[in-house]
Design an enzyme around this catalytic site. Structure first.
Site, PDB file in Angstrom:
ATOM      1  N   TRP A  63       0.820  -1.216   0.000  1.00  0.00           N
ATOM      2  CA  TRP A  63       0.000   0.000   0.000  1.00  0.00           C
ATOM      3  C   TRP A  63       0.854   1.267   0.000  1.00  0.00           C
ATOM      4  CZ3 TRP A  63      -0.479  -3.967   3.581  1.00  0.00           C
ATOM      5  CH2 TRP A  63       0.199  -3.800   4.785  1.00  0.00           C
ATOM      6  N   ARG A  64       2.185   1.087   0.097  1.00  0.00           N
ATOM      7  CA  ARG A  64       3.044   2.269  -0.004  1.00  0.00           C
ATOM      8  C   ARG A  64       3.397   2.570  -1.463  1.00  0.00           C
ATOM      9  NH1 ARG A  64       6.649   1.255   5.280  1.00  0.00           N
ATOM     10  NH2 ARG A  64       5.099   2.093   6.705  1.00  0.00           N
TER      11      ARG A  64
ATOM     12  N   GLU B 232      -5.561   0.849   5.758  1.00  0.00           N
ATOM     13  CA  GLU B 232      -5.743   1.481   7.073  1.00  0.00           C
ATOM     14  C   GLU B 232      -6.808   0.758   7.889  1.00  0.00           C
ATOM     15  OE1 GLU B 232      -3.935   3.654   8.502  1.00  0.00           O
ATOM     16  OE2 GLU B 232      -2.703   4.171   6.771  1.00  0.00           O
TER      17      GLU B 232
ATOM     18  N   GLY C 180     -11.172 -10.280  13.222  1.00  0.00           N
ATOM     19  CA  GLY C 180     -11.824  -9.705  14.407  1.00  0.00           C
ATOM     20  C   GLY C 180     -12.337  -8.293  14.160  1.00  0.00           C
ATOM     21  N   TYR C 181     -12.940  -7.690  15.177  1.00  0.00           N
ATOM     22  CA  TYR C 181     -13.505  -6.345  15.059  1.00  0.00           C
ATOM     23  C   TYR C 181     -14.302  -6.230  13.754  1.00  0.00           C
ATOM     24  CZ  TYR C 181     -10.207  -5.310  18.787  1.00  0.00           C
ATOM     25  OH  TYR C 181      -9.498  -5.325  19.940  1.00  0.00           O
TER      26      TYR C 181
ATOM     27  N   TYR D 114      -8.544   9.717  12.467  1.00  0.00           N
ATOM     28  CA  TYR D 114      -7.261   9.097  12.125  1.00  0.00           C
ATOM     29  C   TYR D 114      -7.251   8.615  10.671  1.00  0.00           C
ATOM     30  CZ  TYR D 114      -3.881   5.595  11.187  1.00  0.00           C
ATOM     31  OH  TYR D 114      -2.910   4.884  10.544  1.00  0.00           O
TER      32      TYR D 114
ATOM     33  N   ASP E  13      -1.888   7.928  15.542  1.00  0.00           N
ATOM     34  CA  ASP E  13      -2.245   6.562  15.918  1.00  0.00           C
ATOM     35  C   ASP E  13      -1.396   6.151  17.128  1.00  0.00           C
ATOM     36  OD1 ASP E  13       0.271   6.044  14.925  1.00  0.00           O
ATOM     37  OD2 ASP E  13      -0.336   4.298  13.730  1.00  0.00           O
TER      38      ASP E  13
ATOM     39  N   CYS F  15      11.060   3.108  17.634  1.00  0.00           N
ATOM     40  CA  CYS F  15      10.657   3.504  18.995  1.00  0.00           C
ATOM     41  C   CYS F  15       9.504   2.588  19.400  1.00  0.00           C
ATOM     42  CB  CYS F  15      10.232   4.980  19.004  1.00  0.00           C
ATOM     43  SG  CYS F  15       9.982   5.624  20.661  1.00  0.00           S
TER      44      CYS F  15
ATOM     45  N   CYS G 231      17.080   2.871  21.489  1.00  0.00           N
ATOM     46  CA  CYS G 231      17.568   4.208  21.879  1.00  0.00           C
ATOM     47  C   CYS G 231      19.039   4.465  21.522  1.00  0.00           C
ATOM     48  CB  CYS G 231      17.326   4.455  23.366  1.00  0.00           C
ATOM     49  SG  CYS G 231      15.594   4.300  23.825  1.00  0.00           S
TER      50      CYS G 231
ATOM     51  N   SER H 190     -12.132  -7.216  23.192  1.00  0.00           N
ATOM     52  CA  SER H 190     -11.492  -6.071  23.842  1.00  0.00           C
ATOM     53  C   SER H 190     -12.158  -5.699  25.173  1.00  0.00           C
ATOM     54  CB  SER H 190     -11.442  -4.879  22.908  1.00  0.00           C
ATOM     55  OG  SER H 190     -12.702  -4.657  22.360  1.00  0.00           O
TER      56      SER H 190
HETATM   57  S1  SF4 Z   1      15.668   7.736  22.089  1.00  0.00           S
HETATM   58 FE1  SF4 Z   1      14.495   5.891  22.468  1.00  0.00          FE
HETATM   59  S2  SF4 Z   1      12.572   6.582  23.371  1.00  0.00           S
HETATM   60 FE2  SF4 Z   1      13.561   8.359  22.441  1.00  0.00          FE
HETATM   61  S3  SF4 Z   1      12.681   8.449  20.388  1.00  0.00           S
HETATM   62 FE3  SF4 Z   1      14.568   7.284  20.222  1.00  0.00          FE
HETATM   63  S4  SF4 Z   1      13.919   5.165  20.436  1.00  0.00           S
HETATM   64 FE4  SF4 Z   1      12.238   6.427  21.171  1.00  0.00          FE
END
Ligand code: SF4
Length: 349
Positions: free
Chosen positions: A20-21, A33, A77-78, A116, A134, A188, A195, A299
């Protein structure tokens, strides 16, 4: 820091290739979506491909029979998502001549499309400057800017929508939105975010304050309600009886065996005295076959279900409306809930 520029640079290098991209067709973006709400990419992908193959255009989807669409959706589901999607496709055909509306407010008026999804379609298909928010976006923003307003509160919705809009690259909203969602999904992440290798680690306030695992904040949901479902799988080895769920409840429009819902768990001896069984079977003295129980989590509900197999003599006529008769060989062709499907699988294998 230029949040969007950093993010888009990261995205161009790290994005996953997803079908879908490759498109700016609003129908395909919308379909992806809807499928990906509450569903992981790996689980949703086969469904997306099946839907596109069967209904390559919105008009084809709009013309499809309800049962066929629900059957194709089975397992995701849903189910209200599928019902609303079909209703919205028909609205587009009836009210917009089959052409997907290209304005945010018009998109948002379609059945099942909230802010959204409307922002995703508006930005990805039409290049309109609307920020998506989201679960991924909530997490990324909550951490980088160390925001502890609960994301499932009204105040949280306002705070995060405002920040997401401020950060949006208005010239490149589609790529920006995809980038932030992808960054949340693959970098993230909810658990073990990456990190040390992060483009934002010099700016991320949660990382500096040691709050990464505590953000975002979510107010706990109320305890799920427990319901007791007693299903009756009536069979003479060739036929069985089904009914379609109606009314505003879970699994609306799907098929299931005759059902008696009770306040508590009921055993067979108690059920035998129940009017439901008497109405269903008349004077026949039912013979119990196997009895299979499942706990099924939704849910906001926990369903404790027991399927009672009732062995019927050949040629038995069941009178109770709206139950209808079907052959066992056709049983798999009806759209059913995951719960009923689990039972069918257990008796057919
Ligand atoms: S440092 Fe860690 S918590 Fe902060 S945006 Fe990057 S991955 Fe996310």
């Amino acid at each position: 820091m230029n949040f969007s520029r950093k993010l888009i640079t990261w995205y161009e290098v790290n994005k996953r290739e997803l079908p879908w991209r490759e498109t700016n067709d609003p129908y395909k973006i919308w379909l992806s979506e809807v499928i990906l709400q509450q569903t992981r990419v790996e689980q949703g992908m086969p469904y997306y491909l099946k839907f596109i193959e069967k209904y390559p255009t919105l008009k084809k989807l709009a013309a499809a029979p309800d049962d066929e669409v629900m059957k194709l959706w089975q397992g995701l589901g849903y189910y209200s998502r599928a019902r609303n999607m079909l209703a919205a496709a028909r609205e587009v055909v009836t009210n917009h001549g089959g052409k997907f509306p290209n304005e945010f407010e018009e998109i948002k008026k379609l059945k099942g499309i909230g802010p959204y999804t409307a922002a995703a379609i508006a930005s990805l298909a039409f290049g309109l400057a609307y920020a998506v928010v989201d679960g991924n976006v909530y997490r990324v923003l909550a951490r980088i800017y160390s925001i502890d307003t609960p994301i499932n509160s009204t105040e949280g919705a306002t705070v995060f929508a405002k920040l997401a809009t401020e950060l949006l690259d208005a010239k490149n909203p589609g790529t920006h939105n995809q980038a932030v969602m992808e960054f949340g999904a693959t970098h993230c992440k909810p658990a073990q975010p990456l990190c040390p290798d992060c483009i934002f680690n010099r700016h991320c306030v949660a990382l500096q304050k040691g709050l990464v695992t505590q953000l975002p904040v979510k107010t706990p949901n109320a305890k799920p309600r427990t319901r007791h479902f007693n299903y009756f799988y009536l069979t003479d080895n060739k036929r069985t009886w089904l009914q379609q769920r109606t009314g505003k409840d879970v699994w609306q429009g799907l098929y299931e065996f005759p059902l008696l819902e009770s306040e508590t768990k009921l055993d067979w001896a108690t059920l035998l005295q129940h009017d439901f069984i008497k109405t269903l079977l008349g004077k026949l003295k039912p013979v119990l076959g196997q009895q299979i129980s499942f706990t099924h989590l939704l849910s906001h509900q926990k369903i404790e279900a027991t399927f009672f197999e009732i062995l019927l003599p050949k040629g038995f006529v069941l009178k109770k409306f709206p139950t209808f008769e079907t052959s066992l060989t056709k049983l798999k062709s009806y759209p059913v809930s995951r719960l009923t499907d689990k039972f069918i699988e257990s008796i057919q294998h």
